[in-house]
Design an enzyme around this catalytic site. Structure first.
Site, mmCIF file in Angstrom:
data_model
loop_
_atom_site.group_PDB
_atom_site.id
_atom_site.type_symbol
_atom_site.label_atom_id
_atom_site.label_comp_id
_atom_site.label_asym_id
_atom_site.label_seq_id
_atom_site.Cartn_x
_atom_site.Cartn_y
_atom_site.Cartn_z
ATOM 1 N N ASP A 1 0.819 -1.215 0.000
ATOM 2 C CA ASP A 1 0.000 0.000 0.000
ATOM 3 C C ASP A 1 0.852 1.264 0.000
ATOM 4 O O ASP A 1 2.070 1.208 0.202
ATOM 5 C CB ASP A 1 -0.967 0.004 1.201
ATOM 6 C CG ASP A 1 -0.302 -0.456 2.507
ATOM 7 O OD1 ASP A 1 0.935 -0.426 2.604
ATOM 8 O OD2 ASP A 1 -1.036 -0.841 3.431
ATOM 9 N N ASN B 1 -7.595 -2.667 14.545
ATOM 10 C CA ASN B 1 -8.982 -2.995 14.181
ATOM 11 C C ASN B 1 -9.059 -4.201 13.241
ATOM 12 O O ASN B 1 -10.102 -4.487 12.683
ATOM 13 C CB ASN B 1 -9.661 -1.779 13.533
ATOM 14 C CG ASN B 1 -8.968 -1.336 12.243
ATOM 15 O OD1 ASN B 1 -8.062 -2.006 11.756
ATOM 16 N ND2 ASN B 1 -9.394 -0.217 11.692
ATOM 17 N N HIS C 1 -7.317 -4.573 10.408
ATOM 18 C CA HIS C 1 -7.065 -4.338 8.982
ATOM 19 C C HIS C 1 -5.793 -5.036 8.509
ATOM 20 O O HIS C 1 -4.867 -5.255 9.288
ATOM 21 C CB HIS C 1 -7.069 -2.838 8.633
ATOM 22 C CG HIS C 1 -5.871 -2.059 9.064
ATOM 23 N ND1 HIS C 1 -5.956 -0.765 9.534
ATOM 24 C CD2 HIS C 1 -4.546 -2.352 9.082
ATOM 25 C CE1 HIS C 1 -4.749 -0.317 9.812
ATOM 26 N NE2 HIS C 1 -3.874 -1.258 9.554
ATOM 27 N N GLU D 1 -9.826 -1.796 5.553
ATOM 28 C CA GLU D 1 -10.447 -1.508 6.843
ATOM 29 C C GLU D 1 -11.656 -2.413 7.060
ATOM 30 O O GLU D 1 -12.147 -3.046 6.114
ATOM 31 C CB GLU D 1 -10.885 -0.036 6.860
ATOM 32 C CG GLU D 1 -9.741 0.966 6.645
ATOM 33 C CD GLU D 1 -8.852 1.145 7.881
ATOM 34 O OE1 GLU D 1 -8.912 0.327 8.814
ATOM 35 O OE2 GLU D 1 -8.087 2.136 7.911
HETATM 36 C C1 F6R Z 1 1.492 -1.404 6.173
HETATM 37 C C2 F6R Z 1 0.174 -2.006 6.306
HETATM 38 C C3 F6R Z 1 -0.600 -1.983 7.575
HETATM 39 C C4 F6R Z 1 0.234 -2.267 8.810
HETATM 40 C C5 F6R Z 1 -0.621 -2.204 10.059
HETATM 41 C C6 F6R Z 1 0.197 -2.397 11.321
HETATM 42 O O1 F6R Z 1 2.001 -1.569 4.865
HETATM 43 O O2 F6R Z 1 -0.297 -2.481 5.347
HETATM 44 O O3 F6R Z 1 -1.644 -2.929 7.488
HETATM 45 O O4 F6R Z 1 0.821 -3.532 8.691
HETATM 46 O O5 F6R Z 1 -1.258 -0.961 10.130
HETATM 47 O O6 F6R Z 1 1.041 -1.302 11.480
HETATM 48 P P1 F6R Z 1 2.183 -1.286 12.598
HETATM 49 O O7 F6R Z 1 3.149 -2.332 12.205
HETATM 50 O O8 F6R Z 1 2.759 0.098 12.529
HETATM 51 O O9 F6R Z 1 1.503 -1.592 13.884
#
Ligand code: F6R
Length: 238
Positions: A64, A130, A132, A137
């Site tokens: 992403d 959450n 995701h 989401e």
């Molecule tokens: C990042 C991504 C997100 C993160 C998730 C956890 O490329 O796709 O899904 O993996 O938000 O983020 P952290 O590791 O910062 O807790």
């Protein structure tokens, strides 16, 4: 329908294990690596940077990117990947959605076409509080392909730690969809820290539901969950 759960409470050992899974994949011929950003990946990328692994004959495909941040912004995922991995460990071809595009919808389509021309051997995933995965989401269709998303307040709040203020956190992103992620041959999900407990609890013990995107991984068949959350080491069959 099996999820292999590796529960390792020592953080150094946990990342050592993640590294060894990646290395093993590379040794056995994996060419296309699906990469993620976020705090969870930073120690793993450090491990890789300090290793002798060479990815110059492999390709990377990122999950992403924020929409509207210049690539040069320190919090763009383009910059993140350069800083934490690519400057030291260049890949043959690195694919990332272009967040600078004037037409994010077109860019999402273009990225999905690229993804379909590749087979991702190993996809790294973090998970949001959450549930995701990528920026899919709660409520995102399990049939979704790469698309433009409006980030939820909870995700913007969680990511605000990387920006000066929450108002600086972009409101939109381009993300691989859930169906795009599920095409990977193998998935390695890393979940570290108590905030991730509800998502991992739901994945291991809850119903499969679009309201908690990570639960889709129960339908995959080749998933490793690596966590420090103290869940019991086991193979989870549905
Ligand atoms: C990042 C991504 C997100 C993160 C998730 C956890 O490329 O796709 O899904 O993996 O938000 O983020 P952290 O590791 O910062 O807790």
């Amino acid at each position: 329908m099996t999820i292999q759960l590796l529960s390792i409470q020592n953080i150094d050992q946990l990342y050592e294990k993640a590294f060894s899974i990646l290395k093993e994949q590379q040794n056995t011929g994996a060419k296309n690596f699906g990469l993620a950003t976020g705090g969870t990946m930073i120690p793993l990328y450090k491990y890789i940077r300090n290793s002798a692994l060479d990815f110059s004959h492999c390709n990377s495909v990122n999950l992403d990117e924020y929409v509207g941040l210049p690539k040069s912004h320190p919090q763009s995922y383009f910059s993140f990947m350069r800083k934490h991995l690519f400057n030291t460990k260049p890949f043959g071809i690195t694919y990332l959605p272009n967040g600078e595009t004037a037409n994010p919808e077109e860019e999402a389509k273009r990225y999905e076409t690229t993804l379909k021309s590749l087979e991702i051997d190993l996809q790294l995933l973090g998970v949001g509080e959450n549930g995701h995965i990528g920026f899919n989401e709660p409520g995102t269709s399990f049939t979704s392909e790469t698309h433009v998303v409006t980030l939820t307040n909870s995700t913007r709040k969680a990511n605000a730690r990387f920006f000066h203020t929450i108002d600086d956190v972009p409101r939109k992103a381009i993300t691989m969809g859930i169906a795009s992620i599920m095409r990977a041959k193998q998935i390695l999900l890393i979940a570290v820290g108590a905030k991730k407990r509800p998502a991992i609890q739901a994945l291991l013990h809850g119903e499969i539901t679009e309201m908690i995107p990570v639960t889709v991984l129960k339908k995959h068949g080749n998933v490793i969950v690596l966590t420090d959350l103290g869940f019991k080491n086991t193979n989870h069959d549905d």
